[in-house]
Design a protein around this motif. Structure first.
Motif, PDB file in Angstrom:
ATOM      1  N   PHE A 125      -6.375  -2.857  -6.185  1.00  0.00           N
ATOM      2  CA  PHE A 125      -6.398  -2.173  -5.004  1.00  0.00           C
ATOM      3  C   PHE A 125      -7.178  -3.006  -3.887  1.00  0.00           C
ATOM      4  N   LYS A 126      -8.363  -3.458  -4.072  1.00  0.00           N
ATOM      5  CA  LYS A 126      -9.542  -4.406  -3.007  1.00  0.00           C
ATOM      6  C   LYS A 126      -8.998  -5.593  -2.702  1.00  0.00           C
TER       7      LYS A 126
ATOM      8  N   ASP B 286      -3.502   6.072   0.347  1.00  0.00           N
ATOM      9  CA  ASP B 286      -4.916   5.589   0.569  1.00  0.00           C
ATOM     10  C   ASP B 286      -5.629   5.105  -0.804  1.00  0.00           C
ATOM     11  N   ASP B 287      -4.877   5.674  -1.861  1.00  0.00           N
ATOM     12  CA  ASP B 287      -5.649   5.020  -3.144  1.00  0.00           C
ATOM     13  C   ASP B 287      -4.876   4.517  -4.122  1.00  0.00           C
TER      14      ASP B 287
ATOM     15  N   SER C  29      -8.417  -1.371 -11.662  1.00  0.00           N
ATOM     16  CA  SER C  29      -7.609  -0.774 -10.257  1.00  0.00           C
ATOM     17  C   SER C  29      -8.438  -1.198  -9.057  1.00  0.00           C
ATOM     18  N   THR C  30      -9.822  -1.206  -9.380  1.00  0.00           N
ATOM     19  CA  THR C  30     -10.635  -1.449  -8.089  1.00  0.00           C
ATOM     20  C   THR C  30     -10.250  -2.975  -7.604  1.00  0.00           C
TER      21      THR C  30
ATOM     22  N   ARG D 275       0.804  -1.106  -0.089  1.00  0.00           N
ATOM     23  CA  ARG D 275      -0.046  -0.026  -0.113  1.00  0.00           C
ATOM     24  C   ARG D 275       0.801   1.264  -0.137  1.00  0.00           C
TER      25      ARG D 275
ATOM     26  N   SER E  17      -1.276  11.836  -0.734  1.00  0.00           N
ATOM     27  CA  SER E  17      -1.696  11.252  -2.282  1.00  0.00           C
ATOM     28  C   SER E  17      -0.092  10.915  -2.999  1.00  0.00           C
TER      29      SER E  17
ATOM     30  N   ARG F 127      -2.890   3.107  -9.520  1.00  0.00           N
ATOM     31  CA  ARG F 127      -3.746   3.943  -8.483  1.00  0.00           C
ATOM     32  C   ARG F 127      -5.189   3.811  -8.886  1.00  0.00           C
ATOM     33  N   LEU F 128      -5.906   3.732  -7.917  1.00  0.00           N
ATOM     34  CA  LEU F 128      -7.388   3.507  -7.827  1.00  0.00           C
ATOM     35  C   LEU F 128      -8.299   4.515  -8.703  1.00  0.00           C
TER      36      LEU F 128
ATOM     37  N   GLU G  25     -11.868   5.965 -10.215  1.00  0.00           N
ATOM     38  CA  GLU G  25     -13.260   5.723  -9.926  1.00  0.00           C
ATOM     39  C   GLU G  25     -13.851   5.144 -11.081  1.00  0.00           C
TER      40      GLU G  25
END
Length: 356
Positions: free
Chosen positions: A87-88, A15-16, A83-84, A12, A153, A75-76, A78
């Protein structure tokens, strides 16, 4: 060609954003030995639909004989499906299909003075370029001007700080944040053309730099290029890679509309890929890449947005119209290269060569 690689680390960064490292087996060591600045495409299937995304390699290059380090920054975004997932959900031990390194936004270590202007995740390929250059070329210097929304960031803070500590006489770092005030350094705000025109000459001899590397959102890269050209930098010394395009510029939209009006009622595409040729009718509205993919699933592509350049092909004959181009340098288009994902036929017959 894609290869299934095991995830060996997920770190990590913010945060994104995360950094993902893949284990490269011995038999693929040379396949994944990258040039600083290159990227890879990652692929996964969701509900029978294939998703590909391109991510730059952030690790420095390694000497011949050493095991390559394949690490990418993600990078996440939207609404971004890949990327989601990365990241998750992505975890150590998972397997991801990875395409061989490619890209022309590169710098093989050599003596000289180099500089970069980057925004956000645009630091990813430039980190590999700077780290490799400083490690393997003692007569090289590098200046990094980076812009981020906030300090929190900012990706690869520790890695960039380490370069500053290791090479204090050869690595110059200038940081700007656009959405918060800093206690030291430059005032906050965007790095636009006007600001860069005043800032860059105060930092270094602009026209004496052997290579400029611009990477990040379209607005920052365009503004930086215009600033450099206005300061007298030769076009051949400016290298660009776009990481994000918010909207297609109005001029591109009008050009695409004009191209559609001029498109022939029927056209045929002949394409050579991996030494094999074929020809197919182009369906109305389809790009040349879509035409090839109907019969050749191995046709190279990643973003389909005219940004990554993976689908670059040589136009052997005929004429095409590109909807947009944020990947090819002017000298490449002048030499006859096009982006297959953005190209539509403008003549009844078109021939492409993906192997050149």
């Amino acid at each position: 060609m894609f290869h299934p690689l095991r995830v060996s680390e997920v770190e990590r960064l913010t945060d994104d954003a995360v950094a993902v490292t893949f284990a490269v087996p011995p038999e693929l060591r040379e396949t994944f030995r990258h040039i600083p600045g290159q990227h890879v495409a990652l692929r996964r299937s969701v509900g029978g639909q294939e998703i590909r995304r391109t991510y730059s390699i952030c690790a420095p290059a390694v000497p011949d004989g050493a095991d390559p380090v394949l690490r990418v920054g993600i990078r996440l975004v939207e609404g971004g499906e890949f990327s989601t997932y990365a990241f998750k959900e992505l975890a150590v031990g998972d397997t991801v299909e990875v395409m061989e390194p490619t890209g022309r936004f590169v710098l093989k270590p050599r003596a000289g003075r180099f500089a970069a202007v980057v925004g956000g995740s645009g630091i990813t390929p430039v980190l590999s370029i700077a780290a490799s250059l400083l490690a393997y070329e003692p007569d090289a210097r590098f200046c990094l001007v980076r812009s981020d929304r906030t300090v929190a960031s900012t990706m690869f803070l520790e890695e960039v700080a380490d370069l500053k500590n290791r090479y204090p006489d050869r690595f110059q770092l200038v940081t700007v944040v656009s959405r918060e005030e800093q206690q030291s350094g430059l005032p906050s705000g965007r790095l636009d053309q006007e600001r860069l025109t005043g800032l860059l000459p105060a930092l270094l001899p602009v026209t004496g730099i052997d290579g400029w590397f611009l990477c990040g959102p379209l607005g920052l890269v365009t503004g930086a290029e215009r600033a450099l050209r206005g300061l007298g930098v030769a076009r051949a010394r400016i290298h660009q890679e776009i990481f994000h395009v918010d909207d297609v510029p109005a001029g591109v939209l009008s050009a695409a509309a004009t191209a559609k009006e001029r498109a022939p009622s029927r056209s045929t595409l002949t394409a050579t890929l991996d030494g094999r040729s074929g020809n197919w009718p182009v369906q109305e509205g389809d790009s040349l890449l879509e035409t090839v993919l109907r019969s050749r699933a191995d046709a190279p592509y990643a973003c389909k947005g005219g940004v990554c350049g993976t689908c670059r092909a040589f136009l052997v004959s005929g004429e095409v119209r590109m909807d947009r181009n944020f990947a090819l340098e002017p000298e490449e288009t002048e030499a006859g290269y096009v982006l297959a994902c953005q190209s539509h036929p403008a003549t009844a017959e078109v021939e492409l060569d993906f192997d050149r």
